[in-house]
Design a protein around this motif. Structure first.
Motif, PDB file in Angstrom:
ATOM      1  N   GLU A  75       0.832  -1.209   0.000  1.00 38.88           N
ATOM      2  CA  GLU A  75       0.000   0.000   0.000  1.00 38.88           C
ATOM      3  C   GLU A  75       0.863   1.253   0.000  1.00 38.88           C
ATOM      4  O   GLU A  75       0.549   2.228  -0.674  1.00 38.88           O
ATOM      5  N   ALA A  76       1.950   1.241   0.760  1.00 37.86           N
ATOM      6  CA  ALA A  76       2.850   2.394   0.772  1.00 37.86           C
ATOM      7  C   ALA A  76       3.492   2.589  -0.591  1.00 37.86           C
ATOM      8  O   ALA A  76       3.622   3.725  -1.072  1.00 37.86           O
ATOM      9  N   LYS A  77       3.869   1.500  -1.244  1.00 38.70           N
ATOM     10  CA  LYS A  77       4.462   1.586  -2.580  1.00 38.70           C
ATOM     11  C   LYS A  77       3.434   2.118  -3.579  1.00 38.70           C
ATOM     12  O   LYS A  77       3.757   2.930  -4.449  1.00 38.70           O
ATOM     13  N   ALA A  78       2.177   1.681  -3.456  1.00 38.22           N
ATOM     14  CA  ALA A  78       1.128   2.153  -4.356  1.00 38.22           C
ATOM     15  C   ALA A  78       0.866   3.646  -4.153  1.00 38.22           C
ATOM     16  O   ALA A  78       0.650   4.378  -5.126  1.00 38.22           O
ATOM     17  N   MET A  79       0.894   4.094  -2.910  1.00 39.44           N
ATOM     18  CA  MET A  79       0.679   5.516  -2.641  1.00 39.44           C
ATOM     19  C   MET A  79       1.813   6.355  -3.218  1.00 39.44           C
ATOM     20  O   MET A  79       1.579   7.429  -3.765  1.00 39.44           O
TER      21      MET A  79
ATOM     22  N   GLU B  90       1.402   6.401  -6.981  1.00 37.83           N
ATOM     23  CA  GLU B  90       0.232   7.207  -7.341  1.00 37.83           C
ATOM     24  C   GLU B  90       0.567   8.690  -7.260  1.00 37.83           C
ATOM     25  O   GLU B  90       0.161   9.465  -8.108  1.00 37.83           O
ATOM     26  N   GLY B  91       1.330   9.073  -6.258  1.00 34.40           N
ATOM     27  CA  GLY B  91       1.743  10.463  -6.131  1.00 34.40           C
ATOM     28  C   GLY B  91       2.647  10.884  -7.261  1.00 34.40           C
ATOM     29  O   GLY B  91       2.556  12.006  -7.771  1.00 34.40           O
TER      30      GLY B  91
ATOM     31  N   ASP C 267       2.652   9.482 -10.277  1.00 38.77           N
ATOM     32  CA  ASP C 267       1.845   9.455 -11.490  1.00 38.77           C
ATOM     33  C   ASP C 267       1.019  10.726 -11.617  1.00 38.77           C
ATOM     34  O   ASP C 267       0.855  11.266 -12.710  1.00 38.77           O
ATOM     35  N   ASN C 268       0.481  11.222 -10.504  1.00 42.40           N
ATOM     36  CA  ASN C 268      -0.334  12.435 -10.548  1.00 42.40           C
ATOM     37  C   ASN C 268       0.517  13.650 -10.895  1.00 42.40           C
ATOM     38  O   ASN C 268       0.054  14.570 -11.552  1.00 42.40           O
ATOM     39  N   ALA C 269       1.768  13.675 -10.463  1.00 45.09           N
ATOM     40  CA  ALA C 269       2.635  14.812 -10.728  1.00 45.09           C
ATOM     41  C   ALA C 269       3.025  14.870 -12.201  1.00 45.09           C
ATOM     42  O   ALA C 269       3.166  15.940 -12.775  1.00 45.09           O
ATOM     43  N   ALA C 270       3.206  13.722 -12.817  1.00 45.77           N
ATOM     44  CA  ALA C 270       3.637  13.680 -14.206  1.00 45.77           C
ATOM     45  C   ALA C 270       2.536  13.146 -15.119  1.00 45.77           C
ATOM     46  O   ALA C 270       2.802  12.462 -16.088  1.00 45.77           O
ATOM     47  N   ALA C 271       1.287  13.472 -14.827  1.00 43.03           N
ATOM     48  CA  ALA C 271       0.161  12.975 -15.621  1.00 43.03           C
ATOM     49  C   ALA C 271       0.113  13.688 -16.966  1.00 43.03           C
ATOM     50  O   ALA C 271       0.263  14.902 -17.039  1.00 43.03           O
ATOM     51  N   PRO C 272      -0.079  12.950 -18.054  1.00 41.45           N
ATOM     52  CA  PRO C 272      -0.178  13.586 -19.370  1.00 41.45           C
ATOM     53  C   PRO C 272      -1.505  14.331 -19.507  1.00 41.45           C
ATOM     54  O   PRO C 272      -2.461  14.095 -18.769  1.00 41.45           O
TER      55      PRO C 272
END
Length: 91
Positions: free
Chosen positions: A43-47, A50-51, A53-58
């Motif tokens: 879960e920590a790795k997924a968080m 996810e953080g 991915d949101n910063a570098a979202a296309p």
């Protein structure tokens, strides 16, 4: 006073734990503790991912591949899922 814990103290603690919980329950407790640690780590790795991915979202999200459902864990055939065009909730 409490700064040094040597071998006799550790052995005494282990004996008290075995007497309190019993030798039969200790492997189950250790197994469940290991499962909990693995879940927490994933879960920590997924968080973290996810953080990032949101910063570098296309700007345009990529097209989603059709989802499939397997009938059973051993089933090798899959079939596509029919989804409606109306998506009121975001995933």
């Amino acid at each position: 006073m409490f700064g040094r814990i040597g071998a006799p103290e550790i052995i005494l603690i282990l004996v008290v734990v075995v007497l309190l919980f019993g030798a039969k329950k200790l492997p189950d407790m250790a197994r469940s503790l290991g499962k909990s640690a693995r879940i927490l780590k994933s879960e920590a790795k997924a968080m973290k991912s996810e953080g990032q991915d949101n910063a570098a979202a296309p700007a345009d999200p990529p097209a989603e591949a059709p989802r499939t459902i397997k009938a059973a864990p051993g089933d090798v055939t899959s079939r596509p899922v029919q989804e409606t065009a109306d998506r009121t909730t975001q995933r």
